[in-house]
Every structure is written in C-alpha cells, then in structure tokens.
Design a protein around this motif. Structure first.
Motif, mmCIF file in Angstrom:
data_model
loop_
_atom_site.group_PDB
_atom_site.id
_atom_site.type_symbol
_atom_site.label_atom_id
_atom_site.label_comp_id
_atom_site.label_asym_id
_atom_site.label_seq_id
_atom_site.Cartn_x
_atom_site.Cartn_y
_atom_site.Cartn_z
ATOM 1 N N UNK A 188 29.947 3.153 5.129
ATOM 2 C CA UNK A 188 29.332 3.945 4.389
ATOM 3 C C UNK A 188 29.640 5.674 5.084
ATOM 4 N N UNK A 189 29.125 6.320 4.137
ATOM 5 C CA UNK A 189 29.471 7.390 3.798
ATOM 6 C C UNK A 189 28.818 9.240 3.708
ATOM 7 N N UNK A 190 28.261 9.537 4.736
ATOM 8 C CA UNK A 190 27.114 10.851 4.798
ATOM 9 C C UNK A 190 29.034 12.142 4.228
ATOM 10 N N UNK A 191 28.398 12.020 3.653
ATOM 11 C CA UNK A 191 29.247 14.347 2.720
ATOM 12 C C UNK A 191 28.066 15.311 2.940
ATOM 13 N N UNK A 192 27.724 15.817 3.948
ATOM 14 C CA UNK A 192 26.992 17.197 4.842
ATOM 15 C C UNK A 192 26.899 17.785 3.485
ATOM 16 N N UNK A 193 26.589 18.458 3.346
ATOM 17 C CA UNK A 193 26.314 20.086 3.197
ATOM 18 C C UNK A 193 26.172 20.093 1.601
ATOM 19 N N UNK A 194 26.196 18.771 0.290
ATOM 20 C CA UNK A 194 26.602 18.345 -1.381
ATOM 21 C C UNK A 194 25.230 18.759 -2.081
ATOM 22 N N UNK A 235 18.856 17.436 3.826
ATOM 23 C CA UNK A 235 19.665 17.904 5.349
ATOM 24 C C UNK A 235 20.615 16.705 5.443
ATOM 25 N N UNK A 236 21.273 16.980 6.649
ATOM 26 C CA UNK A 236 22.373 15.649 7.023
ATOM 27 C C UNK A 236 21.178 15.290 7.712
ATOM 28 N N UNK A 237 20.694 15.245 8.210
ATOM 29 C CA UNK A 237 19.169 14.686 9.333
ATOM 30 C C UNK A 237 18.818 13.972 8.391
ATOM 31 N N UNK A 265 19.055 9.689 8.611
ATOM 32 C CA UNK A 265 18.305 9.098 9.041
ATOM 33 C C UNK A 265 17.768 7.932 7.961
ATOM 34 N N UNK A 266 18.081 8.658 6.566
ATOM 35 C CA UNK A 266 18.168 7.169 4.956
ATOM 36 C C UNK A 266 18.836 6.496 5.713
ATOM 37 N N UNK A 267 20.012 6.858 5.767
ATOM 38 C CA UNK A 267 21.171 6.116 5.504
ATOM 39 C C UNK A 267 20.555 4.583 6.831
ATOM 40 N N UNK A 268 20.470 5.273 8.079
ATOM 41 C CA UNK A 268 20.409 4.251 9.515
ATOM 42 C C UNK A 268 19.223 3.336 9.195
ATOM 43 N N UNK A 269 18.322 4.099 8.631
ATOM 44 C CA UNK A 269 17.371 2.640 8.659
ATOM 45 C C UNK A 269 17.314 1.458 8.180
ATOM 46 N N UNK A 270 19.208 1.786 6.798
ATOM 47 C CA UNK A 270 19.213 0.453 6.333
ATOM 48 C C UNK A 270 19.511 -0.625 6.979
ATOM 49 N N UNK A 271 20.507 -0.239 8.121
ATOM 50 C CA UNK A 271 21.088 -1.114 9.295
ATOM 51 C C UNK A 271 20.114 -1.765 10.192
ATOM 52 N N UNK A 272 18.537 -1.650 10.058
ATOM 53 C CA UNK A 272 17.757 -2.327 11.438
ATOM 54 C C UNK A 272 18.449 -2.506 12.772
ATOM 55 N N UNK A 290 24.796 16.952 15.120
ATOM 56 C CA UNK A 290 23.848 16.558 14.616
ATOM 57 C C UNK A 290 23.794 15.383 15.127
ATOM 58 N N UNK A 291 25.000 14.295 15.015
ATOM 59 C CA UNK A 291 25.389 13.033 14.885
ATOM 60 C C UNK A 291 24.543 12.509 16.124
ATOM 61 N N UNK A 292 25.721 13.832 17.444
ATOM 62 C CA UNK A 292 25.347 13.411 18.174
ATOM 63 C C UNK A 292 23.702 13.496 19.306
ATOM 64 N N UNK A 293 23.319 14.500 18.542
ATOM 65 C CA UNK A 293 21.971 14.784 18.903
ATOM 66 C C UNK A 293 21.325 13.154 18.409
ATOM 67 N N UNK A 294 20.842 12.642 17.565
ATOM 68 C CA UNK A 294 20.763 11.681 16.887
ATOM 69 C C UNK A 294 21.084 10.787 17.289
ATOM 70 N N UNK A 295 21.761 10.798 18.022
ATOM 71 C CA UNK A 295 22.299 9.254 18.727
ATOM 72 C C UNK A 295 22.266 8.944 20.140
#
Length: 140
Positions: free
Chosen positions: A30-36, A41-43, A47-54, A72-77
């Motif tokens: 999967x991909x997150x292309x930030x700031x496009x 927001x990246x968050x 959040x939207x992508x990870x919610x699909x993973x169960x 951002x990902x470091x803080x999220x995980x």
C-alpha cells in the motif's frame, strides 16, 4: 503482513509501481503519498488506510528518517506490538521485503528486518564512471 510505503509526494507511488512491474500485483503493498491533497492530513490518510487492515501486522517504510512522514508514523505506531517501521526505503529493500514471510514473535521479526536492511544497504555504492570506461577499455 501489510506493507505500507509512505513518502513525501509521489516517491512511494513510484516505488510501488516499480515493485509491481518487477514482481506483479502485490495485494499487501500500500501507499501513502503525503502532502498531495491539501485537504487530507498524513494522520488522516494513515488512520484510514490502517483501519482496513483489522488485526494484521503492518510494516511501514518511509522515505526519510526524521522527516515529517517518518515522525508522524513513529508516533502513530507507539505501543502497537505488531507495527514495524523502517526508514530510508529503496527498491532493493522493498523487493526483498515482499518476498519474505513474517512469522514468529516480535523479537524474531525485528531480527529478520534488521538483517534485510543490512543486506539492502550493501548495494549502495558510488560508481566512478571514469573507472568503468578504463576497465572496459582494458577488457577489450
């Protein structure tokens, strides 16, 4: 394990396209292309992508250690046992990670990931094209 390539702009998109060009379609890539998109927001994207993973384990690869996407990902995980992060992604690393099956305890997966990072970085080399042309001349 789900693998998420995350970068500033479209680097992750190109990395995914290239990996799939070589290896075929990858359902767990999967991909997150930030700031496009200014309104997202990246968050929010994360959040939207990870919610699909169960409850699936997730490996994040970011473009730049210490960059905003990586932070951002470091803080999220934080405190998520089955989430992993590697910074400084390159194509050799992505391809090797796609060929791996991730099994075992967190410590075993971490050891496996560390070994792969070392292997992927072995291909980093400065190539002096002047020396290549001299070598080619000597070979003939």
């Amino acid at each position: 394990m789900e693998i998420v390539l995350a970068s500033h702009s479209n680097l992750a998109v190109g990395m995914k396209e290239t990996a799939e060009f070589i290896m075929g379609r990858q359902e767990k890539l999967h991909v997150i292309a930030a700031y496009i998109e200014d309104e997202k927001s990246v968050v929010d994207e994360l959040t939207e992508l990870v919610s699909q993973f169960g409850n699936e384990a997730v490996l994040f690869l970011t473009d730049l250690k210490g960059g905003s996407v990586n932070r951002i990902i470091s803080e999220y995980i934080l405190e998520r046992e089955d989430y992993y992060l590697i910074s400084g992604m390159n194509l050799a690393l992505v391809l090797e990670l796609l060929m791996l099956s991730y099994e075992g305890q967190r410590s075993e997966v971490m050891a496996q990931l560390k070994e792969i990072v070392v292997n992927a970085s072995k291909d980093l080399e400065v190539i002096d094209v002047d020396e290549l042309s001299v070598q080619a001349d000597e070979d003939f």
